[in-house]
Design a protein around this motif. Sequence first.
Motif, mmCIF file in Angstrom:
data_model
loop_
_atom_site.group_PDB
_atom_site.id
_atom_site.type_symbol
_atom_site.label_atom_id
_atom_site.label_comp_id
_atom_site.label_asym_id
_atom_site.label_seq_id
_atom_site.Cartn_x
_atom_site.Cartn_y
_atom_site.Cartn_z
ATOM 1 N N VAL A 45 -21.380 42.735 86.339
ATOM 2 C CA VAL A 45 -21.243 42.592 87.797
ATOM 3 C C VAL A 45 -20.037 41.719 88.118
ATOM 4 N N ALA A 46 -19.820 40.660 87.338
ATOM 5 C CA ALA A 46 -18.664 39.781 87.555
ATOM 6 C C ALA A 46 -17.365 40.555 87.366
ATOM 7 N N GLN A 47 -17.290 41.378 86.349
ATOM 8 C CA GLN A 47 -16.097 42.214 86.110
ATOM 9 C C GLN A 47 -15.863 43.168 87.280
ATOM 10 N N THR A 48 -16.933 43.789 87.757
ATOM 11 C CA THR A 48 -16.825 44.730 88.878
ATOM 12 C C THR A 48 -16.366 44.017 90.142
ATOM 13 N N MET A 49 -16.909 42.829 90.387
ATOM 14 C CA MET A 49 -16.511 42.071 91.581
ATOM 15 C C MET A 49 -15.033 41.708 91.500
ATOM 16 N N ALA A 50 -14.578 41.277 90.346
ATOM 17 C CA ALA A 50 -13.163 40.917 90.182
ATOM 18 C C ALA A 50 -12.275 42.124 90.474
ATOM 19 N N ARG A 51 -12.643 43.274 89.947
ATOM 20 C CA ARG A 51 -11.849 44.489 90.191
ATOM 21 C C ARG A 51 -11.828 44.830 91.677
ATOM 22 N N LYS A 52 -12.995 44.769 92.315
ATOM 23 C CA LYS A 52 -13.064 45.116 93.741
ATOM 24 C C LYS A 52 -12.220 44.162 94.590
ATOM 25 N N VAL A 53 -12.332 42.859 94.319
ATOM 26 C CA VAL A 53 -11.556 41.879 95.080
ATOM 27 C C VAL A 53 -10.062 42.119 94.862
ATOM 28 N N HIS A 54 -9.654 42.297 93.633
ATOM 29 C CA HIS A 54 -8.243 42.450 93.306
ATOM 30 C C HIS A 54 -7.649 43.720 93.904
ATOM 31 N N GLU A 55 -8.430 44.794 93.941
ATOM 32 C CA GLU A 55 -7.930 46.080 94.417
ATOM 33 C C GLU A 55 -8.301 46.376 95.868
ATOM 34 N N LEU A 56 -8.960 45.435 96.551
ATOM 35 C CA LEU A 56 -9.387 45.626 97.930
ATOM 36 C C LEU A 56 -8.180 45.765 98.850
ATOM 37 N N ARG A 57 -8.088 46.861 99.551
ATOM 38 C CA ARG A 57 -6.947 47.149 100.432
ATOM 39 C C ARG A 57 -7.179 46.539 101.816
ATOM 40 N N ILE A 58 -7.095 45.221 101.859
ATOM 41 C CA ILE A 58 -7.356 44.474 103.089
ATOM 42 C C ILE A 58 -6.093 43.799 103.623
ATOM 43 N N LEU A 59 -5.025 43.810 102.836
ATOM 44 C CA LEU A 59 -3.770 43.185 103.259
ATOM 45 C C LEU A 59 -2.951 44.149 104.129
ATOM 46 N N ASP A 60 -1.840 43.680 104.666
ATOM 47 C CA ASP A 60 -0.980 44.505 105.515
ATOM 48 C C ASP A 60 -0.629 45.821 104.829
ATOM 49 N N ASP A 61 -0.512 46.869 105.644
ATOM 50 C CA ASP A 61 -0.129 48.201 105.163
ATOM 51 C C ASP A 61 -1.092 48.747 104.120
ATOM 52 N N ASP A 62 -2.383 48.413 104.254
ATOM 53 C CA ASP A 62 -3.418 48.902 103.329
ATOM 54 C C ASP A 62 -3.106 48.577 101.880
ATOM 55 N N ARG A 63 -2.572 47.395 101.636
ATOM 56 C CA ARG A 63 -2.230 46.983 100.279
ATOM 57 C C ARG A 63 -3.262 45.977 99.782
ATOM 58 N N SER A 64 -3.271 45.782 98.489
ATOM 59 C CA SER A 64 -4.225 44.878 97.846
ATOM 60 C C SER A 64 -3.484 43.722 97.169
ATOM 61 N N ALA A 65 -4.246 42.756 96.693
ATOM 62 C CA ALA A 65 -3.651 41.665 95.910
ATOM 63 C C ALA A 65 -3.038 42.228 94.627
ATOM 64 N N ALA A 66 -3.639 43.276 94.088
ATOM 65 C CA ALA A 66 -3.077 43.923 92.893
ATOM 66 C C ALA A 66 -1.713 44.525 93.200
ATOM 67 N N ASP A 67 -1.546 45.082 94.407
ATOM 68 C CA ASP A 67 -0.270 45.691 94.817
ATOM 69 C C ASP A 67 0.809 44.647 95.088
ATOM 70 N N THR A 68 0.405 43.544 95.719
ATOM 71 C CA THR A 68 1.381 42.590 96.261
ATOM 72 C C THR A 68 1.556 41.319 95.437
ATOM 73 N N GLY A 69 0.611 41.030 94.554
ATOM 74 C CA GLY A 69 0.651 39.766 93.832
ATOM 75 C C GLY A 69 0.151 38.600 94.665
ATOM 76 N N ALA A 70 -0.533 38.889 95.776
ATOM 77 C CA ALA A 70 -1.057 37.827 96.638
ATOM 78 C C ALA A 70 -2.029 36.945 95.855
ATOM 79 N N PRO A 71 -1.947 35.631 96.030
ATOM 80 C CA PRO A 71 -2.858 34.723 95.328
ATOM 81 C C PRO A 71 -4.269 34.797 95.897
ATOM 82 N N ILE A 72 -5.214 34.346 95.095
ATOM 83 C CA ILE A 72 -6.632 34.390 95.468
ATOM 84 C C ILE A 72 -7.240 33.010 95.232
ATOM 85 N N LEU A 73 -7.942 32.502 96.246
ATOM 86 C CA LEU A 73 -8.672 31.245 96.121
ATOM 87 C C LEU A 73 -10.158 31.587 96.082
ATOM 88 N N VAL A 74 -10.818 31.307 94.957
ATOM 89 C CA VAL A 74 -12.238 31.604 94.776
ATOM 90 C C VAL A 74 -13.036 30.310 94.911
#
Length: 140
Positions: free
Chosen positions: A41-70
Motif C-alpha cells: 500500500v505504501a508503494q502504491t501511495m507513493a506512485r499515486k502521489v508522484h504521478e498525480l496530475r494535480i499541477l499546472d497543465d495536468d502535470r505531475s511531480a514526476a513530470d516536473t520534478g516538483a518537491p514533495i513535503l510528507v
Amino acid sequence: MRAVVQTVAQASVTVDGEVVGEISDGLLVLLGVTHTDTALVAQTMARKVHELRILDDDRSAADTGAPILVVSQFTLYGDARRGRRPGWTAAAPAEVAEPLVTAVVEALRDRGAKVETGRFRAHMLVESVNVGPRTLLLDL
C-alpha cells in the motif's frame, strides 16, 4: 492509507522552533495510516502521489520534478460521527504507522522525487501557501 495532497507555493514544518522540512512550488502531503496498511500500500501511495496530475497543465511531480513535503497525520482517520470528540481507533498506532510513512517517503525518493518530511511523534507547526487551491483526498 489516506493522503490529503495540496499544491503549494511554499510549505514548511517547524518543530521546537527549528524548520525540519521546507519546499517551494510543490506538493504538501498529509499522510495517515490505518491498521490494514502494508508495504505494498505504501508503494502504491507513493506512485499515486508522484504521478498525480494535480499541477499546472495536468502535470505531475514526476513530470516536473516538483518537491514533495510528507507530513504524518494520524487525524485523517479520526471518527467524529458519534458526537464532538473524535475517536482514533482507525488510526494505526505509531509503531505500525511510522515504518509505513517512512516506506512512502523512501518509495518517492526511489522514484527520483525530492522529498522533505516532518518529524514523527513531534508537535509540528505546518505552514502552507496553497495554490489554486487544489486539494485532493487519496484513499487506498
